[in-house]
Design an enzyme around this catalytic site. Structure first.
Site: not given
Ligand code: SF4
Length: 240
Positions: A117-118, A200, A203, A228
């Protein structure tokens, strides 16, 4: 948040040093960009770059999952300085496929799903944002977390193939906040609610006094997986 507002002795000197560095980047590393995370330290850079260094452009990564308070801050920056911070979004098709296959909040299920996701929401857009640039600037500081204690003022970023500058690397939290208050710089209101580091919405959470400033990020994971992928050492070791 316990902010000590005693006058930092060398803040004036720090600001002068910072301006010398930004002037040098603007003159010798064009096109240079500031990767604006909109955190407190990044607002010091926003304030100076917006008013004094128009040759340095600013961008941010809009993951699509940012807190409402961060969008409010983006809007206030626009009104306050009259500048645009270019927002890079993730690739829509990639996000559609991820959400269809894994669900909207799959990042809580495993480190691998969180990192993917990151990657799609931050790392890939960052690559696009840095393409064709000679230098990028960040607001990272050594004091933020133990993994940043050896942060360099400037180094060549082999991953993205350009010079990377961390001009605030020696600044303390007190100096950052003193500057913001002294100059009436807008900042994310979540900082007033015990969020020292803001990413985010799903998170990030508030921390308790004395906790590591980044302990509110991906708090459900072990500390050594909490990165990340935006700041990678030249050895390809995750930095953040
Ligand atoms: Fe995805 Fe969380 Fe990374 Fe944002 S911080 S990109 S929502 S995993």
């Amino acid at each position: 948040m316990n902010r000590q507002m005693d006058e930092p002795l060398d803040l004036k000197a720090r600001v002068e040093q910072l301006c010398v560095m930004l002037a040098d980047i603007q003159q010798h590393y064009a096109p240079a960009v500031f990767a604006n995370s909109l955190g407190a330290e990044d607002m010091v850079l926003t304030d100076l770059i917006a008013q004094r260094f128009p040759g340095i452009s600013m961008f941010t990564l809009d993951t699509g999952r940012l807190p409402e308070e961060t969008y409010d801050l983006m809007q206030r920056i626009r009104q306050h300085y009259g500048v645009t911070i270019h927002a890079y979004f993730p690739d829509a098709t990639t996000v559609e496929q991820y959400v269809a296959q894994q669900g909207p909040n799959a990042f809580y299920e495993s480190v691998a799903l969180r990192k993917s996701c990151c990657y799609m929401r931050k790392v890939e857009p960052l690559k696009r944002a840095l393409q064709g640039k000679k230098a990028w600037i960040t607001g990272m500081r050594r004091e933020q977390t133990s993994t940043r204690e050896n942060l360099e003022l400037s180094s060549f970023d082999e991953v993205h193939n350009l010079q990377k500058f961390n001009p605030l690397c020696e600044w303390s939290t007190e100096e950052v906040w003193h500057y913001l208050k002294q100059q009436s710089v807008p900042y994310n209101t979540l900082h007033d609610r015990f969020y020292p580091s803001i990413g985010c919405a799903p998170c990030t959470r508030a921390v308790t006094p004395g906790e590591d400033v980044r302990s509110g990020r991906w708090w459900w994971e072990r500390a050594d997986t909490r990165e990340c992928g935006l700041h990678v050492r030249n050895t390809n070791t995750p930095h953040e």
